[in-house]
Design a protein around this motif. Structure first.
Motif, mmCIF file in Angstrom:
data_model
loop_
_atom_site.group_PDB
_atom_site.id
_atom_site.type_symbol
_atom_site.label_atom_id
_atom_site.label_comp_id
_atom_site.label_asym_id
_atom_site.label_seq_id
_atom_site.Cartn_x
_atom_site.Cartn_y
_atom_site.Cartn_z
ATOM 1 N N GLN A 8 0.837 -1.196 0.000
ATOM 2 C CA GLN A 8 0.000 0.000 0.000
ATOM 3 C C GLN A 8 0.872 1.247 0.000
ATOM 4 N N PRO A 9 0.439 2.284 -0.712
ATOM 5 C CA PRO A 9 1.183 3.537 -0.608
ATOM 6 C C PRO A 9 1.020 4.105 0.799
ATOM 7 N N VAL A 10 2.123 4.556 1.399
ATOM 8 C CA VAL A 10 2.071 5.129 2.735
ATOM 9 C C VAL A 10 1.828 6.626 2.649
ATOM 10 N N SER A 11 2.429 7.243 1.658
ATOM 11 C CA SER A 11 2.190 8.657 1.441
ATOM 12 C C SER A 11 2.030 8.873 -0.058
ATOM 13 N N GLY A 12 1.803 10.095 -0.454
ATOM 14 C CA GLY A 12 1.544 10.392 -1.847
ATOM 15 C C GLY A 12 2.674 10.034 -2.792
ATOM 16 N N ASP A 13 3.902 9.933 -2.301
ATOM 17 C CA ASP A 13 5.013 9.695 -3.208
ATOM 18 C C ASP A 13 5.867 8.487 -2.827
ATOM 19 N N ARG A 14 5.406 7.627 -1.924
ATOM 20 C CA ARG A 14 6.187 6.465 -1.503
ATOM 21 C C ARG A 14 5.323 5.215 -1.536
ATOM 22 N N LEU A 15 5.903 4.142 -1.990
ATOM 23 C CA LEU A 15 5.268 2.834 -1.918
ATOM 24 C C LEU A 15 6.089 1.987 -0.970
ATOM 25 N N THR A 16 5.415 1.289 -0.071
ATOM 26 C CA THR A 16 6.118 0.390 0.844
ATOM 27 C C THR A 16 5.392 -0.940 0.872
ATOM 28 N N LEU A 17 6.149 -1.965 1.151
ATOM 29 C CA LEU A 17 5.568 -3.299 1.260
ATOM 30 C C LEU A 17 4.979 -3.499 2.643
ATOM 31 N N ASP A 18 3.982 -4.361 2.740
ATOM 32 C CA ASP A 18 3.350 -4.712 4.001
ATOM 33 C C ASP A 18 4.223 -5.769 4.670
ATOM 34 N N GLU A 19 5.044 -5.340 5.616
ATOM 35 C CA GLU A 19 5.984 -6.253 6.288
ATOM 36 C C GLU A 19 5.248 -7.352 7.065
ATOM 37 N N GLY A 20 4.065 -7.050 7.575
ATOM 38 C CA GLY A 20 3.281 -8.059 8.293
ATOM 39 C C GLY A 20 2.870 -9.203 7.373
ATOM 40 N N ALA A 21 2.475 -8.861 6.143
ATOM 41 C CA ALA A 21 2.094 -9.887 5.174
ATOM 42 C C ALA A 21 3.308 -10.714 4.762
ATOM 43 N N ILE A 22 4.449 -10.054 4.632
ATOM 44 C CA ILE A 22 5.674 -10.777 4.282
ATOM 45 C C ILE A 22 6.049 -11.729 5.401
#
Length: 184
Positions: A8-22
């Motif tokens: 999910q995008p965390v802010s308007g210009d950054r994408l991060t992976l869901d570490e919990g799902a990983i």
């Protein structure tokens, strides 16, 4: 920790992976490719795929019948096309069944419920043009049901969606070929 979310995008210009799902993917290794992010949609997707499997199997049977019973001036060429389509529908059924298993489901090949679960009909036409028409109707139904499945699945299961998009392309090609045969 949200283990059913995807990246999910965390802010308007950054994408991060869901570490919990990983982290959750490190567990339940017996599930193979099925990670917790498939969430509540897996059973619905397996149901949609089993109905598509039934449709493909009914299409194989219809095309095979038409292949063996086609007669008339144009029948050899059209019958050959029916056999090509039967074999391609069989390959679709195999791909769908394999995906159902990958999702932890059971592919339903039961003859007792095949027709009831199929979106397309079986056909016993004896006239060549009626056979072509019945197959064109079935292909158009397949095109519509696959299109709807693709929209419903969306990003919930990208692997299944891509498989369905590939099958949809074949079904559209079948429909175009059959439309051309209606004039013969």
């Amino acid at each position: 920790m949200n283990t059913t979310a995807s990246a999910q995008p965390v802010s308007g210009d950054r994408l991060t992976l869901d570490e919990g799902a990983i982290d959750a993917a490190r567990k339940s290794l017996d599930d193979g490719a099925l990670t917790p992010s498939y969430g509540p949609w897996r059973d619905d997707i397996v149901k949609l795929l089993n109905d598509a499997l039934a449709t493909e199997l009914v299409c194989v049977l219809r095309y095979k019948r038409h292949y063996f019973t086609a007669n008339g001036v144009s029948s050899p060429a059209i019958a050959d096309e029916f056999l090509v389509h039967a074999n391609e529908e069989s390959a679709h059924a195999d791909r769908i069944a394999e995906r159902i298993v990958q999702l932890g489901g059971e592919p339903d090949f039961s003859p007792a419920t095949l027709l009831a679960r199929s979106h397309a009909s079986y056909d016993e036409s004896e006239n060549l043009q009626a056979m072509v028409r019945a197959n064109l109707v079935a292909e158009r139904i397949a095109v519509e049901t696959y299109r709807q499945m693709i929209v419903l699945i969306g990003d919930k299961d990208p692997t299944t969606r891509r498989m369905l998009e590939d099958i949809l392309s074949d079904e559209e090609e079948h429909a175009d070929e059959l439309k051309d045969w209606l004039g013969h």
